[in-house]
Design a protein around this motif. Structure first.
Motif, PDB file in Angstrom:
ATOM      1  N   THR A 187       0.826  -1.214   0.000  1.00 18.84           N
ATOM      2  CA  THR A 187       0.000   0.000   0.000  1.00 18.84           C
ATOM      3  C   THR A 187       0.859   1.261   0.000  1.00 18.84           C
ATOM      4  O   THR A 187       0.313   2.359  -0.051  1.00 18.84           O
ATOM      5  N   ARG A 188       2.182   1.095   0.060  1.00 17.82           N
ATOM      6  CA  ARG A 188       3.020   2.299   0.069  1.00 17.82           C
ATOM      7  C   ARG A 188       3.058   2.922  -1.329  1.00 17.82           C
ATOM      8  O   ARG A 188       2.845   2.247  -2.323  1.00 17.82           O
ATOM      9  N   PRO A 189       3.353   4.216  -1.401  1.00 15.48           N
ATOM     10  CA  PRO A 189       3.416   4.879  -2.707  1.00 15.48           C
ATOM     11  C   PRO A 189       4.587   4.347  -3.542  1.00 15.48           C
ATOM     12  O   PRO A 189       5.604   3.916  -3.006  1.00 15.48           O
ATOM     13  N   HIS A 238       7.378  -2.312   9.683  1.00 16.22           N
ATOM     14  CA  HIS A 238       8.113  -1.242  10.373  1.00 16.22           C
ATOM     15  C   HIS A 238       7.208  -0.168  10.970  1.00 16.22           C
ATOM     16  O   HIS A 238       7.597   0.986  11.078  1.00 16.22           O
ATOM     17  N   LYS A 239       5.988  -0.546  11.308  1.00 15.84           N
ATOM     18  CA  LYS A 239       5.032   0.406  11.902  1.00 15.84           C
ATOM     19  C   LYS A 239       4.917   1.669  11.056  1.00 15.84           C
ATOM     20  O   LYS A 239       4.761   2.775  11.558  1.00 15.84           O
ATOM     21  N   SER A 240       5.025   1.470   9.741  1.00 13.46           N
ATOM     22  CA  SER A 240       5.031   2.589   8.806  1.00 13.46           C
ATOM     23  C   SER A 240       3.635   3.016   8.380  1.00 13.46           C
ATOM     24  O   SER A 240       3.462   4.067   7.775  1.00 13.46           O
ATOM     25  N   GLY A 241       2.638   2.167   8.656  1.00 17.05           N
ATOM     26  CA  GLY A 241       1.296   2.425   8.151  1.00 17.05           C
ATOM     27  C   GLY A 241       1.080   1.784   6.789  1.00 17.05           C
ATOM     28  O   GLY A 241      -0.029   1.801   6.266  1.00 17.05           O
ATOM     29  N   TYR A 242       2.124   1.216   6.206  1.00 21.25           N
ATOM     30  CA  TYR A 242       2.024   0.566   4.898  1.00 21.25           C
ATOM     31  C   TYR A 242       1.998  -0.944   5.072  1.00 21.25           C
ATOM     32  O   TYR A 242       2.718  -1.501   5.892  1.00 21.25           O
ATOM     33  N   GLU A 279      14.932   9.983   9.718  1.00 23.24           N
ATOM     34  CA  GLU A 279      15.666   9.470  10.880  1.00 23.24           C
ATOM     35  C   GLU A 279      14.763   8.611  11.760  1.00 23.24           C
ATOM     36  O   GLU A 279      15.183   7.567  12.266  1.00 23.24           O
ATOM     37  N   ALA A 280      13.518   9.038  11.937  1.00 18.18           N
ATOM     38  CA  ALA A 280      12.588   8.266  12.785  1.00 18.18           C
ATOM     39  C   ALA A 280      12.340   6.877  12.198  1.00 18.18           C
ATOM     40  O   ALA A 280      12.366   5.878  12.918  1.00 18.18           O
ATOM     41  N   ILE A 281      12.110   6.799  10.901  1.00 19.88           N
ATOM     42  CA  ILE A 281      11.878   5.503  10.257  1.00 19.88           C
ATOM     43  C   ILE A 281      13.144   4.658  10.301  1.00 19.88           C
ATOM     44  O   ILE A 281      13.104   3.459  10.567  1.00 19.88           O
ATOM     45  N   LEU A 282      14.294   5.290  10.087  1.00 14.44           N
ATOM     46  CA  LEU A 282      15.567   4.566  10.143  1.00 14.44           C
ATOM     47  C   LEU A 282      15.767   3.947  11.525  1.00 14.44           C
ATOM     48  O   LEU A 282      16.159   2.776  11.635  1.00 14.44           O
ATOM     49  N   GLN A 283      15.467   4.697  12.562  1.00 14.69           N
ATOM     50  CA  GLN A 283      15.618   4.177  13.923  1.00 14.69           C
ATOM     51  C   GLN A 283      14.664   3.009  14.185  1.00 14.69           C
ATOM     52  O   GLN A 283      15.026   2.027  14.835  1.00 14.69           O
ATOM     53  N   ARG A 284      13.427   3.103  13.656  1.00 11.97           N
ATOM     54  CA  ARG A 284      12.475   1.990  13.787  1.00 11.97           C
ATOM     55  C   ARG A 284      12.996   0.753  13.072  1.00 11.97           C
ATOM     56  O   ARG A 284      12.892  -0.358  13.570  1.00 11.97           O
ATOM     57  N   ARG A 285      13.573   0.950  11.880  1.00 14.10           N
ATOM     58  CA  ARG A 285      14.111  -0.180  11.124  1.00 14.10           C
ATOM     59  C   ARG A 285      15.281  -0.830  11.868  1.00 14.10           C
ATOM     60  O   ARG A 285      15.409  -2.049  11.871  1.00 14.10           O
ATOM     61  N   LEU A 286      16.118  -0.027  12.490  1.00 16.05           N
ATOM     62  CA  LEU A 286      17.235  -0.585  13.257  1.00 16.05           C
ATOM     63  C   LEU A 286      16.737  -1.370  14.465  1.00 16.05           C
ATOM     64  O   LEU A 286      17.250  -2.451  14.769  1.00 16.05           O
ATOM     65  N   GLN A 287      15.734  -0.842  15.146  1.00 17.38           N
ATOM     66  CA  GLN A 287      15.167  -1.553  16.283  1.00 17.38           C
ATOM     67  C   GLN A 287      14.527  -2.862  15.823  1.00 17.38           C
ATOM     68  O   GLN A 287      14.682  -3.900  16.466  1.00 17.38           O
ATOM     69  N   THR A 288      13.836  -2.807  14.695  1.00 20.66           N
ATOM     70  CA  THR A 288      13.236  -4.023  14.135  1.00 20.66           C
ATOM     71  C   THR A 288      14.320  -5.032  13.787  1.00 20.66           C
ATOM     72  O   THR A 288      14.170  -6.235  14.043  1.00 20.66           O
ATOM     73  N   ARG A 334      21.360   4.534   1.832  1.00 19.56           N
ATOM     74  CA  ARG A 334      20.225   4.571   0.900  1.00 19.56           C
ATOM     75  C   ARG A 334      19.663   5.984   0.772  1.00 19.56           C
ATOM     76  O   ARG A 334      19.242   6.392  -0.300  1.00 19.56           O
ATOM     77  N   GLY A 335      19.557   6.662   1.921  1.00 16.83           N
ATOM     78  CA  GLY A 335      19.013   8.014   1.940  1.00 16.83           C
ATOM     79  C   GLY A 335      17.530   8.078   1.598  1.00 16.83           C
ATOM     80  O   GLY A 335      17.058   9.098   1.103  1.00 16.83           O
ATOM     81  N   THR A 336      16.782   6.980   1.859  1.00 18.74           N
ATOM     82  CA  THR A 336      15.374   6.959   1.474  1.00 18.74           C
ATOM     83  C   THR A 336      14.410   7.141   2.642  1.00 18.74           C
ATOM     84  O   THR A 336      13.227   7.324   2.420  1.00 18.74           O
ATOM     85  N   GLU A 337      14.900   7.093   3.880  1.00 17.68           N
ATOM     86  CA  GLU A 337      14.017   7.179   5.035  1.00 17.68           C
ATOM     87  C   GLU A 337      14.390   8.342   5.947  1.00 17.68           C
ATOM     88  O   GLU A 337      15.547   8.736   6.017  1.00 17.68           O
TER      89      GLU A 337
END
Length: 189
Positions: A38-40, A75-79, A142-151, A137-140
């Protein structure tokens, strides 16, 4: 015989790069399962090649209809992301094994449903490498990057649930190792 190959691991482990190489070099004919999301769409992506880009409503409708092999909000992204059952049929009709590049949560669902799936956990030598790769990558944000690292840290705890574990510290070596795994598995069919 149709087989399912599940390749997963934390963000930044190199799954997409490995998949491209496997499709070209595998000793077994593979068909990449195209995931739905569902992500763009990102620049350079194409519907039906990179993902099936679905609206949240269409994704939910297909989920309720039982059209997904696995699905999850990633990643709790909503997607939402998922693997359509129809993708397995496409591979089977072509006489190929299905190759699923899925997140760890999706892999657990597939392995529960198909215990004979060839499950491969791809990892980097250490957690710092995940962060380095994700930042490059430079695609996320900082908040999303931190969530991905925790995941990633949580997902590493599940590595032993997979039949095989491959450290991607050298791309050529990792691809060769997975090709050896597939060749060995083909002997058991």
């Amino acid at each position: 015989m149709h087989r399912i190959v599940v390749l997963s691991g934390p963000s930044g482990s190199g799954k997409t790069t490995i998949v491209k190489r496997l499709l070209a070099e595998s000793p077994i004919p593979l068909r990449m399962s195209v995931s739905a999301t569902t992500r763009p769409m990102r620049v350079g992506e194409e519907n039906g090649r990179d993902y099936y880009f679905l609206s949240p409503e269409e994704f939910e409708s297909r989920r309720v209809a039982g059209e997904f092999l696995e699905y999850a909000e990633v990643h709790k992204s909503g997607y939402w992301y998922g693997t359509l059952v129809s993708e397995m049929g496409r591979a089977h009709s072509e006489g190929k094994w299905s190759l699923l590049e899925v997140d760890v949560q999706g892999a657990m669902s597939v392995m529960e449903r198909f215990p004979d799936a060839i499950s491969i956990f791809l990892m980097t030598p250490d957690v710092q490498e995940y962060e380095r790769r994700l930042r490059s990558r430079g695609t996320e944000s900082e908040a999303i990057l931190q969530r991905r690292l925790q995941t990633a840290i949580e997902e590493l705890k599940l590595a032993d649930s997979y039949r095989y574990r491959v450290v991607n510290d050298n791309l050529d070596h990792a691809v060769s190792e997975i090709c050896r795994v597939l060749a060995a598995e083909a002997k058991h069919v």
